[in-house]
Design a protein around this motif. Structure first.
Motif, PDB file in Angstrom:
ATOM      1  N   GLN A   1       7.760 -65.678  51.187  1.00 56.51           N
ATOM      2  CA  GLN A   1       6.845 -65.472  50.457  1.00 56.51           C
ATOM      3  C   GLN A   1       6.397 -63.924  50.374  1.00 56.51           C
ATOM      4  N   LEU A   2       5.942 -63.666  49.346  1.00 54.94           N
ATOM      5  CA  LEU A   2       5.141 -62.161  49.307  1.00 54.94           C
ATOM      6  C   LEU A   2       3.668 -62.398  49.472  1.00 54.94           C
ATOM      7  N   ARG A   3       3.267 -61.308  50.060  1.00 57.03           N
ATOM      8  CA  ARG A   3       1.624 -61.166  50.250  1.00 57.03           C
ATOM      9  C   ARG A   3       1.087 -61.303  48.932  1.00 57.03           C
ATOM     10  N   ARG A   4      -0.192 -61.359  48.765  1.00 57.65           N
ATOM     11  CA  ARG A   4      -0.967 -61.161  47.482  1.00 57.65           C
ATOM     12  C   ARG A   4      -0.951 -59.747  47.437  1.00 57.65           C
ATOM     13  N   PHE A   5      -0.643 -59.233  46.225  1.00 51.31           N
ATOM     14  CA  PHE A   5      -1.229 -57.787  45.938  1.00 51.31           C
ATOM     15  C   PHE A   5      -1.780 -57.671  44.509  1.00 51.31           C
ATOM     16  N   ASP A   6      -2.525 -56.476  44.450  1.00 50.88           N
ATOM     17  CA  ASP A   6      -2.841 -56.137  42.966  1.00 50.88           C
ATOM     18  C   ASP A   6      -1.775 -55.947  42.080  1.00 50.88           C
ATOM     19  N   HIS A   7      -1.721 -56.486  40.951  1.00 45.00           N
ATOM     20  CA  HIS A   7      -0.700 -56.350  40.094  1.00 45.00           C
ATOM     21  C   HIS A   7      -0.686 -55.077  39.188  1.00 45.00           C
ATOM     22  N   GLY A   8      -1.983 -54.334  39.292  1.00 41.24           N
ATOM     23  CA  GLY A   8      -2.254 -53.264  38.676  1.00 41.24           C
ATOM     24  C   GLY A   8      -2.651 -53.233  37.195  1.00 41.24           C
TER      25      GLY A   8
END
Length: 455
Positions: A358-365
């Motif tokens: 999985q990828l961590r949650r991040f700000d999509h910008g």
């Protein structure tokens, strides 16, 4: 006490497993002609001899060869040996007949391996009597037995260049889609980069939930297996029935919802297509395991077991974050330890391993369009460090929403050890839960957001 007595009995059993006649013949032969050692130095070692006297004399024969001095000179200068040892060495020299040398060597090696097996089992028994954890004993035992089996046979034989190239050519042409330097993934634009799965490598496929990690890895698995290469698929998230539904849906081009729950609307044509799809899968060496609990120790044991039984050539693990990991001080250390052991396993059994993550949650910008990066891998930077290949799944709605843009995905090759990075567009077909090649090969015809991706 009982434990000490049983240990002593086991030790005596190990000592009795010896080809003493063969050892005496070989030692006598090499003392008479130390040059014989050069032909077997990679096959027989000092530890293969059962008696300490023979181990010492083998070492002395090596010294005779390298220093070009006589047996008498070495024994005379060695204050640790007595007259009896000197007499024993002379007697072995006189008794050696010089014949059946290869037979004696095989006997010594065989008995050495038998002693190792007995010793390994004895140590496991002792650990059990001492109350060690079952998983720890099993893993230790599996490691020892696998290491022993890996040494069986002489792998040091030189091969003539012409024969080597002939072998590489045959391997390359044997199966469509398979290269002599690794497995292609079976998707046109990924293969053109190219991305190859090489023995001993760890490939990470990463994405957010519902991005299609399982669908992509299952497609790759089926491609490799259909080319005749046994593949082992660990499904920790989905049951084997759910994996089967997806595979049958893709193969028959029947919507997965109808395969899973027909509700009386399956037509005769659908039934024919399902039957043909099942028949076509006969002989495809893809093995699916869906264990409820899957520790790293059990994962390693199962991989070794299936490698020995079916000569597995690819392992897929779905997925890292839901494995039953060993407890550590932090989640970061738990994941780091897991990826290190999985990478080591790939090298040990000499197959590529695909590990989903999985990828961590991040700000999509701004605009919600930021593409994932390697440092977005969830829980540990060790995932990127241990991986040889990293594939990132990315989806972005196009400026002009169409049916195709909704299904368009980018597979970003953000790490490719000894190979180029790149981006491959693909279509996700939701009704059969599969990835397809993008209909246009020319990058100029790809969506603008994919053209702008920088890896």
């Amino acid at each position: 006490d009982y434990s000490s007595a049983s240990r002593a009995a086991r030790n005596s059993e190990v000592i009795e497993i010896a080809a003493k006649v063969s050892e005496r013949q070989v030692i006598g032969s090499v003392l008479n002609d130390p040059a014989l050692i050069e032909s077997v130095f990679s096959t027989i070692t000092e530890s293969d001899f059962s008696l300490s006297e023979h181990r010492k004399l083998w070492s002395i024969s090596q010294q005779m060869l390298t220093e070009q001095i006589s047996l008498d000179r070495i024994l005379f200068d060695d204050s640790t040996v007595g007259l009896k040892f000197f007499d024993y060495a002379e007697r072995l020299c006189k008794q050696a007949d010089g014949g059946n040398y290869d037979y004696y060597l095989r006997q010594i090696k065989e008995k050495s391996k038998l002693r190792m097996i007995v010793r390994t089992c004895s140590e496991a028994t002792q650990k059990a009597e001492d109350g060690e954890a079952v998983d720890a004993i099993l893993e230790s035992l599996q490691n020892e037995i696998y290491a022993l089996s890996a040494t069986t046979g002489d792998k040091t034989e030189a091969i003539l260049l012409h024969d080597l190239l002939e072998h590489v050519k045959d391997h390359t042409l044997k199966h469509a889609g398979v290269s002599a330097v690794g497995f292609l993934l079976g998707y046109r634009d990924l293969d053109s980069i190219p991305v190859r799965l090489k023995p001993g490598q760890l490939c990470v496929i990463a994405g957010r939930p519902s991005d299609g990690k399982t669908a992509l890895s299952l497609g790759i698995s089926e491609h490799v297996a259909e080319a005749g290469h046994p593949t082992l698929f660990f499904s920790k998230e989905m049951t084997s029935l759910e994996i089967g539904i997806r595979s049958l849906s893709r193969r028959s081009q029947t919507p997965s919802t109808l395969v899973e729950d027909p509700k009386g609307i399956l037509t005769p044509q659908y039934e024919i297509e399902l039957t043909e799809a099942v028949r076509a899968s006969e002989g495809v060496p893809l093995y699916v395991l869906d264990p409820y609990m899957l520790t790293i120790s059990s994962l390693k044991g199962l991989c070794r077991q299936y490698k020995a039984r079916y000569d597995i050539q690819l392992v897929v693990i779905d997925y890292l974050q839901i494995l039953d990991l060993d407890r550590r001080e932090s989640r970061n250390l738990e994941v780091a330890n897991a990826t290190q052991q999985i990478k080591a396993l790939a090298r040990q059994i000499e197959v590529p391993i695909i590990l989903l993550s999985q990828l961590r949650r991040f700000d999509h910008g701004p605009g919600g369009r930021r593409a994932p990066r390697n440092d977005d891998l969830r829980d540990s930077g060790a995932i990127e460090q241990d991986a040889d290949v990293v594939l990132m799944l990315h989806h972005q709605e196009d400026e002009q929403e169409t049916s195709m843009s909704k299904r368009t995905r980018a597979v970003m090759v953000t790490k490719n050890r000894n190979g180029p990075k790149g981006v491959a567009p693909m279509l996700f077909k939701g009704d059969t839960v599969e990835f397809l090649n993008y209909p246009y090969e020319d990058p100029q015809d790809w969506p603008k957001w994919i053209q702008r991706l920088d890896v």
